[in-house]
Design an enzyme around this catalytic site. Structure first.
Site, mmCIF file in Angstrom:
data_model
loop_
_atom_site.group_PDB
_atom_site.id
_atom_site.type_symbol
_atom_site.label_atom_id
_atom_site.label_comp_id
_atom_site.label_asym_id
_atom_site.label_seq_id
_atom_site.Cartn_x
_atom_site.Cartn_y
_atom_site.Cartn_z
ATOM 1 C CG HIS A 141 6.246 -30.839 -33.908
ATOM 2 N ND1 HIS A 141 5.101 -30.872 -33.141
ATOM 3 C CD2 HIS A 141 6.501 -29.531 -34.140
ATOM 4 C CE1 HIS A 141 4.688 -29.638 -32.922
ATOM 5 N NE2 HIS A 141 5.510 -28.801 -33.503
ATOM 6 C CG MET B 106 11.949 -27.747 -32.987
ATOM 7 S SD MET B 106 11.861 -28.738 -31.498
ATOM 8 C CE MET B 106 13.142 -27.977 -30.483
ATOM 9 C CB SER B 107 6.573 -26.602 -36.647
ATOM 10 O OG SER B 107 6.572 -25.206 -36.454
ATOM 11 C CE1 TYR C 5 8.060 -32.932 -30.640
ATOM 12 C CE2 TYR C 5 9.055 -31.145 -31.886
ATOM 13 C CZ TYR C 5 8.079 -31.607 -31.013
ATOM 14 O OH TYR C 5 7.131 -30.755 -30.543
ATOM 15 C CD GLU C 6 4.334 -35.156 -32.220
ATOM 16 O OE1 GLU C 6 3.388 -35.773 -31.720
ATOM 17 O OE2 GLU C 6 4.200 -34.115 -32.895
ATOM 18 C CG ASN D 48 13.128 -19.544 -26.462
ATOM 19 O OD1 ASN D 48 12.094 -19.894 -27.033
ATOM 20 N ND2 ASN D 48 14.307 -19.975 -26.828
ATOM 21 C CB ALA E 189 6.239 -21.261 -29.975
ATOM 22 C CB SER F 209 3.921 -24.511 -29.213
ATOM 23 O OG SER F 209 4.507 -25.530 -29.929
ATOM 24 C CG HIS G 230 1.380 -29.333 -30.181
ATOM 25 N ND1 HIS G 230 1.764 -28.481 -31.184
ATOM 26 C CD2 HIS G 230 2.422 -29.410 -29.343
ATOM 27 C CE1 HIS G 230 3.000 -28.075 -30.957
ATOM 28 N NE2 HIS G 230 3.413 -28.624 -29.847
ATOM 29 C CG HIS H 32 7.302 -27.994 -24.152
ATOM 30 N ND1 HIS H 32 7.296 -27.471 -25.430
ATOM 31 C CD2 HIS H 32 6.086 -28.564 -23.996
ATOM 32 C CE1 HIS H 32 6.145 -27.725 -26.015
ATOM 33 N NE2 HIS H 32 5.383 -28.382 -25.166
HETATM 34 N N1 HPA Z 1 14.653 -23.598 -30.381
HETATM 35 C C1 HPA Z 1 13.930 -24.409 -31.172
HETATM 36 N N2 HPA Z 1 12.596 -24.391 -31.192
HETATM 37 C C2 HPA Z 1 11.965 -23.517 -30.406
HETATM 38 C C3 HPA Z 1 12.663 -22.645 -29.563
HETATM 39 C C4 HPA Z 1 14.088 -22.696 -29.553
HETATM 40 O O1 HPA Z 1 14.776 -21.955 -28.822
HETATM 41 N N3 HPA Z 1 11.744 -21.889 -28.901
HETATM 42 C C5 HPA Z 1 10.528 -22.303 -29.345
HETATM 43 N N4 HPA Z 1 10.649 -23.287 -30.252
#
Ligand code: HPA
Length: 256
Positions: A60, A188-189, A62-63, A212, A90, A7, A38, A224
Site C-alpha cells: 500500500h 486504500m488500495s 501508506y507503507e 464497516n 476490504a 485484506s 496481507h 484494523h
Molecule cells: N476507510 C478506509 N479504508 C478502509 C475502511 C475505511 O473505513 N474500511 C476498510 N478499509
C-alpha cells in the site's frame, strides 16, 4: 485471468485448485507487504478449470511505496498475459443504505491519493501516455457479477469506490466530504491498481467487501482487526461469487 486478494480475504484463495505458490520475495523487484493480514505470494492455479494468477497480498501507499511500486505486481500480471483482472478489497461503506458484511461491485472510482502509477516516463509497449478512463471498470463484467450474485441469492451492491492514501481512517468531516463527492465505499488500495491495469488494456472487475459503515453524524470507531474479522466473514460469499463469475467469463475478445 488475474485476481488480487485484499485484506482478510485470503480464504478466497482456497477456491484455487492445483495451487503453486511463489513468494513475492522470489520475484525480483517486487515490493513486499508488511501489514498483518496481507499474505505476500503469487499463487498460480485454476478456478473452475480456468488458469488463474492470484496476487495474495498487496503493498500500500501508506507503507511508503510509490503508486508505481505498489502497482508493479499488476504490471507483472499484465506482462504474464493476464487480460481479465478481478480486484478485491476490504472497504468502508459510505452509502448509508449499504450494510457492513455485504459485497459491492465497483462501477467507478475516485483516485484521491494524489498519486498515480503512470507518473514518470511512459513505456508505450505497456500502454498509452494518456489512457482513457471513461470505462475503467468493465460494465459487462459487472453485469455478469450481478447476474451470478442474483442467481446465488447474494446481495451485491453497486457503487463508486474512493481511494485515499491512509493509513489513518477518516474523520467525520472527511467522510461527509467523500460522500458528497459521490463515493459509496472507501479504501486504500484499488483505484491505482485499476489505473495500471487499464493502462495495459486489461478488463477490470472489482468487488469490495464492506467491512464497516462510516456515517458522519454517528461515526463509530473502526479498528484494523475489526476490518479483518468482517472481511473474513464475508470471504466465503466472495469466494462463491468469484468462482461462479470465473466459470462464466467470456473469452478475451472484448479486452482492450
Ligand atoms: N476507510 C478506509 N479504508 C478502509 C475502511 C475505511 O473505513 N474500511 C476498510 N478499509
Amino acid at each position: 485471468m488475474g485476481l488480487v486478494l485484499g485484506s482478510g480475504l485470503g480464504a478466497v484463495r482456497q477456491c484455487i485448485t492445483d495451487p503453486l505458490d511463489l513468494p513475492f520475495s522470489e520475484i525480483p523487484g517486487l515490493p513486499q507487504s508488511t501489514v498483518q493480514g496481507h499474505g505476500g505470494f503469487l499463487r498460480a492455479g485454476r478456478i473452475k478449470g480456468r488458469p488463474v494468477l492470484a496476487l495474495c497480498g498487496r503493498v500500500h501507499l501508506y507503507e511508503g511505496h510509490s503508486a508505481a511500486e505498489a502497482c508493479l505486481p499488476i504490471r507483472v500480471l499484465g506482462c504474464l498475459g493476464v487480460r481479465t483482472l478481478i480486484l478485491t478489497n476490504a472497504a468502508g461503506a459510505l452509502n448509508p443504505l449499504f450494510s457492513a458484511g455485504t459485497l459491492m461491485c465497483i462501477t467507478d472510482h475516485i483516485n484521491l491519493t494524489g498519486q498515480n502509477p503512470l507518473t514518470g516516463p511512459n513505456d508505450e509497449s505497456w500502454g498509452p501516455r494518456f489512457p482513457d478512463m471513461s470505462r475503467a471498470w468493465c460494465p459487462e463484467l459487472a453485469a455478469l457479477a450481478q447476474a451470478q450474485a442474483r442467481a446465488q441469492g447474494l446481495v451485491l451492491e453497486r457503487g463508486v469506490y474512493i481511494q485515499v492514501s491512509g493509513p489513518c481512517l477518516e474523520t467525520p468531516a472527511e467522510t461527509r466530504a467523500y460522500r458528497q463527492m459521490g463515493a459509496d465505499a472507501i479504501g486504500m488500495s484499488t483505484a491505482i491498481e485499476a489505473i495500471a491495469a487499464r493502462h495495459m488494456g486489461m478488463r477490470v472487475l472489482g468487488v469490495s467487501c464492506l467491512t464497516n459503515k462510516n456515517l458522519p453524524d454517528c461515526m463509530a470507531e473502526t479498528s484494523h482487526q475489526s476490518v479483518l474479522d468482517m472481511a473474513d466473514q464475508a470471504a466465503e460469499n466472495l469466494a462463491r461469487l468469484l468462482a461462479s463469475v470465473v466459470g462464466e467469463l467470456p473469452g478475451e475478445a472484448g479486452a482492450g
